[in-house]
Design an enzyme around this catalytic site. Structure first.
Site: not given
Ligand SMILES: [Zn+2]
Ligand SMILES: [Zn+2]
Length: 403
Positions: A133, A231, A251-252, A275, A310
């Site tokens: 990532e 648009r 996760d809401g 994540d 995060a």
């Molecule tokens: Zn990320």
């Molecule tokens: Zn990540």
């Protein structure tokens, strides 16, 4: 049925298969693989473990995981293995290890750790490979990525990282609007990995060009990208329109439950990911991600400096439970989003991600409330710990769950 006779049968379960739920279903296991699947009376020539009406789902496949159980995958080889083990106890029997943006020499070292885990065997560790990532991401949409180490797409740097991974690099998230991004997408595909799009300020046209160049996955759809506008639909619009797989952090917090419900109407496209960072399964407090301070409060992880989200404190089991209980997805749709679809993204649909003959015997046993009762990887029970499992599965017959 000699293959079945050598193994055992999990029976009396609501078996979630790609073709629907089998009431009073069973799955026969031999040599770590699923030998047969059926309904009603199980084969008589192997020991039977009755699951007492529990749900039986394929083990989860997580394409996006940075840590868990107090372990940050970037900290050390041992921490990396411990994070994988934490998520395994919570149902993730196959996982990618996600590496956030960092100096190239650090990424090379961490890719080598992933490669070493892969060499121990997927059946042993559940590690399918690495997800990079970064560092080829947008400054404007970097979220919790450390902006100091972001860089423009660079084919030589990618080649270095591919070499360091020694065959273990499975996906790379790229911001498609950066100069040279399309060539990089092609290089990632040529290296046998999945080009993913994310942490991006791309317009629809820029995102669409990268999909045409071979990108097949959108990294945490909606998060770290410009919002959908009717648009200027941006990466969100390009991803949804094109039909590529879309990760969702369910996760809401990262997305509203209604958004999960909407994605549930695209059952082939939805990929649930965690994540997760090291705080998953630990609780509120202070943590580090990519060298930056993260504060976790009420289960929400945010950068101390900017308040940016995060990562999450999710487990795959919690993501699936929320998808069904909060967003109303049918369990077979949530299960496909957590197992079959991510397996297909990696081209591994014939070996993991479904309760079908020939696949690895990876299972998650869930109670009526979709809480984990037991986890099996390659035919061995591996979670959530023998004692809790014994308490949870009192209805088990014959030889019992502990082998
Ligand atoms: Zn990320
Ligand atoms: Zn990540």
């Amino acid at each position: 049925m000699s293959a079945v006779a050598a193994g055992f049968v999990l029976a009396g379960a609501r078996v979630v298969t790609p073709d629907g739920v089998l009431e009073r279903g069973w799955a026969a296991v031999a040599d770590g693989r699923i030998a047969a699947v059926g309904v009603g009376t199980p084969p008589a020539d192997a020991p039977v473990r009755d699951l007492g009406g529990a749900w039986l789902l394929p083990g989860f496949v997580d394409l996006h995981m940075h840590g868990g159980g107090g372990h940050d995958v970037a900290a050390s080889p041992d921490a990396m293995a411990a994070a994988v083990a934490f998520h395994r106890e919570h149902g993730t029997t196959s996982t990618l290890i996600s590496l956030v943006t960092a100096p190239i020499e650090e990424l090379r070292a961490r890719l080598a750790w992933v490669a070493a885990l892969c060499r121990r065997g997927t059946g042993t560790t559940g590690v399918l490979g690495a997800h990079l990532e970064g560092p080829f991401l947008s400054h404007a949409r970097c979220g919790a990525q450390n902006a100091a180490f972001l860089r423009a797409p660079d084919r030589a740097v990618l080649a270095e990282l591919v070499a360091a991974a020694d065959g273990a690099l499975r996906s790379v998230t790229i911001a498609p609007e950066l100069p040279g991004a399309l060539e990089l997408v092609a290089d990632v595909v040529a290296a046998g990995a999945v080009a993913a799009l994310g942490h991006s300020d791309a317009t629809y046209a820029q995102a669409r060009a990268a999909i045409d160049a071979g990108a097949r996955l959108c990294t945490h759809l909606f998060n770290g990208m410009r919002p959908l506008h009717h648009r200027e639909p941006g990466l969100v619009g390009a991803a949804l329109e094109s039909g590529i797989a879309c990760e969702l952090i369910n996760d809401g917090v990262h997305v509203h439950p209604a958004v999960t419900a909407m994605l549930g109407r695209r059952p082939d496209q939805l990929v649930l990911v965690t994540d997760a960072i090291d705080a998953a399964g630990v609780g509120d407090g202070s943590y580090l991600l990519g060298g930056q301070q993260v504060r976790v409060q009420d289960g929400q992880a945010r950068l101390a400096s900017t308040g940016s989200l995060a990562g999450s404190t999710l487990t795959m089991a919690a993501a699936v439970r929320r998808a069904v209980q909060v967003s109303g997805l049918p369990i077979e749709v949530a299960s496909a989003a957590a197992s079959g679809n991510p397996a297909r993204v990696l081209g591994l649909q014939d070996s993991v991600g479904a309760i079908s003959p020939g696949r690895s015997a990876d299972f998650v046993v869930l109670d009526d409330d979709l809480q984990i009762l037991a986890v099996m990887a390659a035919g061995d029970w591996c979670g959530p710990g023998p004692e809790r499992r014994r308490d949870a599965l009192q209805t088990v017959t014959n030889t019992g769950l502990d082998q």
